[in-house]
Design a protein around this motif. Sequence first.
Motif, PDB file in Angstrom:
ATOM      1  N   GLY A  10       0.796  -1.226   0.000  1.00 40.87           N
ATOM      2  CA  GLY A  10       0.000   0.000   0.000  1.00 40.87           C
ATOM      3  C   GLY A  10       0.828   1.276   0.000  1.00 40.87           C
ATOM      4  O   GLY A  10       1.982   1.297   0.417  1.00 40.87           O
ATOM      5  N   GLU A  80       4.640  -5.938  -7.108  1.00 49.46           N
ATOM      6  CA  GLU A  80       3.512  -5.226  -7.710  1.00 49.46           C
ATOM      7  C   GLU A  80       3.911  -3.797  -8.079  1.00 49.46           C
ATOM      8  O   GLU A  80       3.068  -2.893  -8.105  1.00 49.46           O
ATOM      9  N   LEU A  84      -0.635  -1.565  -8.428  1.00 49.93           N
ATOM     10  CA  LEU A  84      -1.251  -2.119  -7.223  1.00 49.93           C
ATOM     11  C   LEU A  84      -2.452  -2.962  -7.621  1.00 49.93           C
ATOM     12  O   LEU A  84      -3.303  -2.525  -8.405  1.00 49.93           O
ATOM     13  N   GLU A  86      -4.726  -4.546  -5.449  1.00 50.24           N
ATOM     14  CA  GLU A  86      -5.726  -4.710  -4.389  1.00 50.24           C
ATOM     15  C   GLU A  86      -5.542  -6.082  -3.726  1.00 50.24           C
ATOM     16  O   GLU A  86      -4.644  -6.849  -4.054  1.00 50.24           O
ATOM     17  N   THR A  87      -6.412  -6.372  -2.773  1.00 49.88           N
ATOM     18  CA  THR A  87      -6.193  -7.557  -1.935  1.00 49.88           C
ATOM     19  C   THR A  87      -6.387  -8.874  -2.686  1.00 49.88           C
ATOM     20  O   THR A  87      -5.586  -9.791  -2.558  1.00 49.88           O
ATOM     21  N   ASN A 108      -2.496  -7.974   7.065  1.00 44.53           N
ATOM     22  CA  ASN A 108      -2.043  -6.640   6.660  1.00 44.53           C
ATOM     23  C   ASN A 108      -0.833  -6.231   7.489  1.00 44.53           C
ATOM     24  O   ASN A 108      -0.769  -6.518   8.689  1.00 44.53           O
ATOM     25  N   LYS A 196      -6.984  -6.992 -11.091  1.00 46.55           N
ATOM     26  CA  LYS A 196      -7.112  -6.140  -9.905  1.00 46.55           C
ATOM     27  C   LYS A 196      -8.527  -6.267  -9.327  1.00 46.55           C
ATOM     28  O   LYS A 196      -9.501  -5.948 -10.006  1.00 46.55           O
ATOM     29  N   GLY A 198     -10.815  -6.813  -5.203  1.00 44.99           N
ATOM     30  CA  GLY A 198     -10.793  -6.948  -3.755  1.00 44.99           C
ATOM     31  C   GLY A 198     -11.154  -8.360  -3.312  1.00 44.99           C
ATOM     32  O   GLY A 198     -12.012  -9.017  -3.923  1.00 44.99           O
TER      33      GLY A 198
END
Length: 241
Positions: A10, A80, A84, A86-87, A108, A196, A198
Amino acid sequence: MRQAMIFAAGLGTRLKPLTDTMPKALVKVAGQPLLWHVVSKLKAAGFERIVVNVHHFAGQITDYLSANGNFGLDIRVSDETAMLLETGGGIKKAAPLFDHESPILIHNVDILSNVDLAELYSQSHDNDATLLVSRRDTSRYLMFDPGMQLTGWVNIKTGETKGPCPSRSTAREYAFSGIHVFSPRLFPLMEEWHEKFGIIDFYLQACATQTVKGIVKDDLRLLDVGKLDSLDKAEIFINNK
């Protein structure tokens, strides 16, 4: 083999100006970087392989791991830097780095908690995914049936719902901790997803056909070290554990 993934990619925008010159993972609490705290907790819980995803100041994280001999663990980096993901996308990209015979604990880098990670991991083996949840006030809740199978998601401020059975009338509603265990059995289902996405959106689709369970921790103490004003709280949290 116990294995885990630490989300450390992040941008850490809420921790500016500290993250103007370093990644969030290397912001210090009680004299040590956040990454050190999470890796140390995983190592103490018996985890042997850890995948760390990187993006913002990625080189600083890889240099830090190298300088510390990967803490005597099998630590692998999922790069990454291009984008990015995401999760959910982050887990999907890291798939080749895992042993596909063992569950993956997802954590996290900016979460401090009193969770027994070894116990959570041992409770997850029969599930396709296991989500650690608690009773706390928030605007967004995961919904579960009486057997703690995930059925939906709700934003109680806007009324928006998601999931295969997003009815609140019979659901048990809990707040997600951000800590979960993912079975590699789910990787094939991710193939149809874009690069990408969530992970909660993925779970809300998968729970219609897969075993996605919640585990409630009533005495959960959890601190999201996401803002500058949380750093002092984090130091108190560490010192009072």
